[in-house]
Design a protein around this motif. Structure first.
Motif, short mmCIF file in Angstrom:
data_model
loop_
_atom_site.label_atom_id
_atom_site.label_comp_id
_atom_site.label_asym_id
_atom_site.label_seq_id
_atom_site.Cartn_x
_atom_site.Cartn_y
_atom_site.Cartn_z
N THR A 9 0.86 -1.19 0.00
CA THR A 9 0.00 0.00 0.00
C THR A 9 0.88 1.22 0.00
OG1 THR A 9 -0.11 -0.09 2.41
CG2 THR A 9 -1.89 -1.19 1.20
N SER A 10 0.29 2.40 0.06
CA SER A 10 1.08 3.63 0.09
C SER A 10 1.91 3.65 1.36
CB SER A 10 0.16 4.84 0.02
OG SER A 10 -0.52 4.87 -1.21
N LEU A 11 3.20 3.80 1.20
CA LEU A 11 4.10 3.78 2.34
C LEU A 11 4.84 5.10 2.44
CD1 LEU A 11 5.66 0.25 1.75
CD2 LEU A 11 3.85 0.85 3.35
N PRO A 12 4.92 5.72 3.63
CA PRO A 12 5.63 6.99 3.78
C PRO A 12 7.13 6.77 3.89
CG PRO A 12 4.68 6.33 5.87
CD PRO A 12 4.29 5.27 4.86
N PRO A 51 9.04 15.05 3.76
CA PRO A 51 8.30 13.79 3.68
C PRO A 51 7.80 13.52 2.27
CG PRO A 51 6.96 15.48 4.70
CD PRO A 51 8.34 16.07 4.53
N HIS A 52 7.70 12.25 1.94
CA HIS A 52 7.23 11.86 0.62
C HIS A 52 6.44 10.57 0.76
CE1 HIS A 52 7.67 12.04 -3.84
NE2 HIS A 52 7.38 10.76 -3.72
N THR A 53 5.26 10.53 0.18
CA THR A 53 4.42 9.34 0.24
C THR A 53 4.41 8.67 -1.12
OG1 THR A 53 3.03 10.29 1.96
CG2 THR A 53 2.12 8.43 0.73
N LEU A 54 4.79 7.41 -1.15
CA LEU A 54 4.80 6.67 -2.41
C LEU A 54 3.40 6.20 -2.75
CD1 LEU A 54 8.02 4.49 -2.04
CD2 LEU A 54 7.75 6.69 -3.18
N LEU A 55 3.06 6.34 -4.02
CA LEU A 55 1.75 5.93 -4.50
C LEU A 55 1.91 4.67 -5.35
CD1 LEU A 55 -1.29 6.34 -4.98
CD2 LEU A 55 -0.69 7.85 -6.89
#
Length: 300
Positions: free
Chosen positions: A5-8, A24-28
């Motif tokens: 799932t989306s992981l920070p 911070p960056h959230t992977l989609l």
């Protein structure tokens, strides 16, 4: 098999100075093994290296090292900026050539998603000779191959034309396994069954560096849940190593979280009197992973 799932993950942006804290960056994840917004790989940035190490560990979790016991992970960075995870898939009792290598997995997945080329490869181990040949078929001799091993902390990179000098390849910047016209293939019957039409769709996507040979082959599989997936042969200049239709099919299934054991019906389509036929190989491999599945072939 893990469900991603989306992981920070924190990364350093292009604007950030070394002394600034990472933003911070959230992977989609748009699919279990496809990332929409992965930042570029920068081996000099520890935070970016840590991010890619985490993703390579995620890729390794998809591996099925039934013979070697070694999990290999890879990330293909497409021209679009999307990233594609890859893992090695070994099938016990089959020939070594039936193994799907992590780089092959990631490249085939990127190709299926419409990429026109690669920006870079990041992987846990040095590519073998077969994978170097496939990397050479991308048409980019300056493609960077980064080795990032979470276990040994190796962090190196090299251009593919240095890893594989004087390669034998028909690939060019304009015509390669990412950039090639779809094959003009049509079934003789306008009302062919849907699974045959799906196999024909897979055949149209085949990569033939030598168009004079009849080496195209398409495959389609219907699962127990009713979903249909396709694959096609990616014939390399040599012509070995070739990514077979059933390997391409398995990559699509695994990348979408499906089980190979859920394959119910398979249909292949090949030319009459082909220069290469993949049917018997596909039949033997299918028997190992889905022994109750049926497989048929149409020639056109």
């Amino acid at each position: 098999m893990p469900s991603l799932t989306s992981l920070p993950f924190p990364v350093i942006t292009a604007e950030a100075r070394p002394e600034e804290p990472p933003k911070p960056h959230t992977l989609l994840f748009t699919a279990p093994m496809v990332i929409e917004n992965l930042p570029p790989y920068r081996p000099e940035h520890p935070t970016t290296v840590a991010l890619y190490q985490e993703l390579l560990i995620k890729a390794q979790a998809f591996a099925s090292p039934a013979v070697s016991g070694r999990r290999v992970g890879a990330i293909a960075i497409g021209e679009s900026g999307k990233a594609y995870l890859g893992a090695n898939i070994e099938i016990k009792g089959c020939a070594p050539g039936d193994t799907i290598h992590a780089e092959t997995f990631a490249i085939a997945l990127a190709r299926t998603h419409g990429e026109t080329g690669l920006r870079a490869m990041v992987q846990t181990l040095q590519p073998c000779g077969s994978c170097r040949q496939i990397l050479a078929e991308t048409g980019s001799p300056t493609l960077s191959v980064h080795i990032l091993n979470p276990d040994t902390a190796e962090n190196t990179h090299e251009r593919i034309d240095n890893l594989f000098p004087r390669s034998y390849s028909y690939a060019t910047a304009a015509l390669n396994l990412f950039k090639h016209p779809p094959l003009a293939l049509y079934h003789e019957s306008p009302d062919a069954p849907p699974l045959i039409e799906s196999a024909l769709h897979g055949a149209r996507q085949c990569y033939l560096p030598n168009p004079g040979r009849k080496t195209w082959s398409g495959i389609a599989a219907q699962l127990k849940n009713g979903k249909v997936y396709t694959g096609g042969a990616i014939t390399i200049s040599g012509p070995n190593p070739t990514i077979t239709p059933i390997q391409d099919l398995f990559i699509q299934l695994i990348a979408h979280g499906e089980s190979l054991n859920d394959i119910e019906h398979v249909h292949m389509i090949e030319p009459r009197q082909p220069d290469y036929s993949f049917f018997r190989n596909s039949e033997a491999v299918l028997e190992k992973v889905a022994p109750c599945a049926t497989i048929h072939k149409t020639q056109t």
